[in-house]
Design a protein around this motif. Structure first.
Motif, mmCIF file in Angstrom:
data_model
loop_
_atom_site.group_PDB
_atom_site.id
_atom_site.type_symbol
_atom_site.label_atom_id
_atom_site.label_comp_id
_atom_site.label_asym_id
_atom_site.label_seq_id
_atom_site.Cartn_x
_atom_site.Cartn_y
_atom_site.Cartn_z
ATOM 1 N N PHE A 19 0.830 -1.206 0.000
ATOM 2 C CA PHE A 19 0.000 0.000 0.000
ATOM 3 C C PHE A 19 0.864 1.256 0.000
ATOM 4 O O PHE A 19 0.593 2.213 -0.736
ATOM 5 N N VAL A 20 1.907 1.257 0.808
ATOM 6 C CA VAL A 20 2.801 2.416 0.880
ATOM 7 C C VAL A 20 3.498 2.619 -0.456
ATOM 8 O O VAL A 20 3.581 3.748 -0.968
ATOM 9 N N LEU A 21 3.991 1.546 -1.047
ATOM 10 C CA LEU A 21 4.674 1.641 -2.330
ATOM 11 C C LEU A 21 3.722 2.103 -3.433
ATOM 12 O O LEU A 21 4.076 2.980 -4.231
ATOM 13 N N ASP A 22 2.536 1.547 -3.483
ATOM 14 C CA ASP A 22 1.548 1.954 -4.490
ATOM 15 C C ASP A 22 1.221 3.437 -4.366
ATOM 16 O O ASP A 22 1.114 4.149 -5.370
ATOM 17 N N VAL B 199 4.191 5.536 -5.659
ATOM 18 C CA VAL B 199 4.259 5.511 -7.125
ATOM 19 C C VAL B 199 3.170 6.403 -7.723
ATOM 20 O O VAL B 199 3.422 7.172 -8.656
ATOM 21 N N LEU B 200 1.977 6.335 -7.169
ATOM 22 C CA LEU B 200 0.881 7.171 -7.654
ATOM 23 C C LEU B 200 1.199 8.652 -7.493
ATOM 24 O O LEU B 200 0.983 9.455 -8.411
ATOM 25 N N LYS B 201 1.727 9.026 -6.341
ATOM 26 C CA LYS B 201 2.101 10.432 -6.117
ATOM 27 C C LYS B 201 3.185 10.874 -7.077
ATOM 28 O O LYS B 201 3.138 11.980 -7.626
ATOM 29 N N GLN C 25 3.906 9.609 -10.103
ATOM 30 C CA GLN C 25 3.358 9.716 -11.454
ATOM 31 C C GLN C 25 2.479 10.957 -11.595
ATOM 32 O O GLN C 25 2.536 11.654 -12.611
ATOM 33 N N THR C 26 1.689 11.242 -10.569
ATOM 34 C CA THR C 26 0.823 12.420 -10.601
ATOM 35 C C THR C 26 1.651 13.695 -10.691
ATOM 36 O O THR C 26 1.350 14.581 -11.498
ATOM 37 N N ASN C 27 2.695 13.777 -9.899
ATOM 38 C CA ASN C 27 3.556 14.960 -9.941
ATOM 39 C C ASN C 27 4.242 15.111 -11.287
ATOM 40 O O ASN C 27 4.382 16.230 -11.800
ATOM 41 N N GLN C 28 4.672 14.000 -11.874
ATOM 42 C CA GLN C 28 5.301 14.043 -13.192
ATOM 43 C C GLN C 28 4.322 14.567 -14.246
ATOM 44 O O GLN C 28 4.697 15.368 -15.103
ATOM 45 N N ILE C 29 3.096 14.108 -14.179
ATOM 46 C CA ILE C 29 2.090 14.549 -15.155
ATOM 47 C C ILE C 29 1.762 16.027 -14.952
ATOM 48 O O ILE C 29 1.651 16.777 -15.920
ATOM 49 N N TYR C 30 1.636 16.465 -13.699
ATOM 50 C CA TYR C 30 1.376 17.887 -13.440
ATOM 51 C C TYR C 30 2.505 18.759 -13.995
ATOM 52 O O TYR C 30 2.249 19.816 -14.589
ATOM 53 N N THR C 31 3.738 18.322 -13.827
ATOM 54 C CA THR C 31 4.878 19.074 -14.352
ATOM 55 C C THR C 31 4.814 19.141 -15.879
ATOM 56 O O THR C 31 5.030 20.207 -16.474
ATOM 57 N N ALA C 32 4.505 18.028 -16.504
ATOM 58 C CA ALA C 32 4.403 17.995 -17.961
ATOM 59 C C ALA C 32 3.229 18.846 -18.454
ATOM 60 O O ALA C 32 3.330 19.502 -19.498
ATOM 61 N N GLN D 203 -4.497 11.148 -19.129
ATOM 62 C CA GLN D 203 -3.686 10.239 -18.314
ATOM 63 C C GLN D 203 -3.910 10.508 -16.826
ATOM 64 O O GLN D 203 -4.022 9.577 -16.028
ATOM 65 N N LEU D 204 -3.956 11.777 -16.460
ATOM 66 C CA LEU D 204 -4.165 12.143 -15.060
ATOM 67 C C LEU D 204 -5.527 11.654 -14.578
ATOM 68 O O LEU D 204 -5.638 11.095 -13.480
ATOM 69 N N ASN D 205 -6.550 11.831 -15.377
ATOM 70 C CA ASN D 205 -7.879 11.347 -15.000
ATOM 71 C C ASN D 205 -7.912 9.832 -14.864
ATOM 72 O O ASN D 205 -8.573 9.295 -13.967
ATOM 73 N N ALA D 206 -7.173 9.136 -15.727
ATOM 74 C CA ALA D 206 -7.121 7.676 -15.634
ATOM 75 C C ALA D 206 -6.421 7.232 -14.346
ATOM 76 O O ALA D 206 -6.820 6.231 -13.733
ATOM 77 N N LEU D 207 -5.399 7.963 -13.926
ATOM 78 C CA LEU D 207 -4.705 7.621 -12.671
ATOM 79 C C LEU D 207 -5.605 7.795 -11.455
ATOM 80 O O LEU D 207 -5.499 7.048 -10.490
ATOM 81 N N ARG D 208 -6.469 8.766 -11.515
ATOM 82 C CA ARG D 208 -7.338 9.074 -10.374
ATOM 83 C C ARG D 208 -8.446 8.048 -10.182
ATOM 84 O O ARG D 208 -9.041 7.975 -9.122
ATOM 85 N N LYS D 209 -8.730 7.259 -11.197
ATOM 86 C CA LYS D 209 -9.827 6.269 -11.099
ATOM 87 C C LYS D 209 -9.406 5.047 -10.399
ATOM 88 O O LYS D 209 -8.390 4.618 -10.195
#
Length: 60
Positions: A18-21, A24-26, A28-35, A54-60
């Motif tokens: 759970f901690v690792l997941d 990783v989610l945080k 990836q989210t930060n990378q997408i926000y930067t892009a 992509q960001l919306n797909a991560l949030r689901k």
């Protein structure tokens, strides 16, 4: 006693997953926000929409 140890180790492993997941989610989210910020600054509408999808797909 061994059964309790196995159960504890399984729960510890699950908690680690759970901690690792979450990490990783945080990341990836930060990378997408930067892009997205870069795409907006460059006026690249296609990239913005692709990244927003992509960001919306991560949030689901």
């Amino acid at each position: 006693m061994d059964k309790m140890k196995v159960t504890y180790e399984a729960m510890l492993g699950l908690a680690a997953e759970f901690v690792l997941d979450d990490a990783v989610l945080k990341f990836q989210t930060n990378q997408i926000y930067t892009a997205i910020d870069k795409a907006l600054a460059a006026g690249d509408e296609d990239t913005f929409y692709r990244l927003a999808k992509q960001l919306n797909a991560l949030r689901k």
